[in-house]
Motif scaffolding. Sequence first.
Motif, PDB file in Angstrom:
ATOM      1  N   HIS A 128       1.755  -8.029   3.182  1.00 55.62           N
ATOM      2  CA  HIS A 128       0.861  -6.895   3.411  1.00 55.62           C
ATOM      3  C   HIS A 128      -0.196  -7.187   4.479  1.00 55.62           C
ATOM      4  O   HIS A 128      -0.320  -6.458   5.458  1.00 55.62           O
ATOM      5  CB  HIS A 128       0.182  -6.451   2.112  1.00 55.62           C
ATOM      6  N   HIS A 140      -4.032  -1.810  -2.439  1.00 58.56           N
ATOM      7  CA  HIS A 140      -4.068  -0.545  -3.196  1.00 58.56           C
ATOM      8  C   HIS A 140      -3.084  -0.544  -4.365  1.00 58.56           C
ATOM      9  O   HIS A 140      -3.348   0.062  -5.406  1.00 58.56           O
ATOM     10  CB  HIS A 140      -3.775   0.640  -2.273  1.00 58.56           C
ATOM     11  N   ASP A 189       0.850  -1.193   0.000  1.00 62.27           N
ATOM     12  CA  ASP A 189       0.000   0.000   0.000  1.00 62.27           C
ATOM     13  C   ASP A 189       0.884   1.241   0.000  1.00 62.27           C
ATOM     14  O   ASP A 189       0.836   2.080   0.908  1.00 62.27           O
ATOM     15  CB  ASP A 189      -1.018   0.003   1.154  1.00 62.27           C
TER      16      ASP A 189
HETATM   17 MN    MN Z   1      -4.173  -2.600   2.547  1.00 61.20          MN
END
Ligand code: MN
Length: 280
Positions: free
Chosen positions: A120, A66, A37
């Motif tokens: 992540h 993202h 992200d």
């Molecule tokens: Mn995220």
Amino acid sequence: MSTYAVGDLQGCLEPLKCLLERVRFDPAVDRLWLVGDLVNRGPQSLETLRFLYGMRDSLVCVLGNHDLHLLAAWHNIERLKKSDTLREILDAPDAPELLDWLRRQKLLHFDEARGTVLVHAGIPPQWTLAKALGHAAEVEEVLRDDNRFKLYLDGMYGNEPAKWNKDLTGVARLRVITNYFTRMRFCTAEGKLDLKGKEGADTALPGYKPWFAHKDRRSRHVKIIFGHWAALEGRCNAPGVFALDTGCVWGGAMTLMNVDTLEMHRCDCKSKDTPAHTNS
Ligand SMILES: [Mn+2]
């Protein structure tokens, strides 16, 4: 020579610079791990991506939801939402170079010498590290493949299947792997995902827990550094699991951790002029 990991940037470049200055980061010898992200919602997504690309030889980067969304938008697979702040990247003259670099990043990084994983969102409880690395590689390989990555991005969106099954094939298989590594927060001990819950660790539906809280989690013998879950505010009660998303883009702080000493540093994200507190 130090190795640091930093939480979700989401286009917040000033707090990142604040942290790198704080530890006197030297790209010639030090290494920076990014939990993904890198972009979106924040004020400087394009500048952040350029800054990172400029120091790419000093980085280890795993992709977040993202980042994948940005790649899908770039290839006209997914439209930008109102809350997205990615337009400036799509319109930039150097977008092809930046996004081709982004597409070649991993979903899971394992540093064997340190016994430490960077991811992540997390690793589902039913997967050993070896399984997780193998499944991450399936997606990484497709993303890097000029002939197949668009098909992958096209099939990436969706919450189903909610649970892994080794007989899954094609985009459904890649989708559930992607959801585990980039979107997971709550799941059952068998790895059934609840992708709707986004609040704190104590808000799980009956039968669900934060992925790291399952006591027989098969990756519990390695350290795991992750981001994605701002509502945890950096708190994670599982030993050896480090939550680095401290909600910078929501006005919280950005967190940087020395991977070897576990020392934490934070820079405030409310304003770039706000002096940062020390080691808190
Ligand atoms: Mn995220």
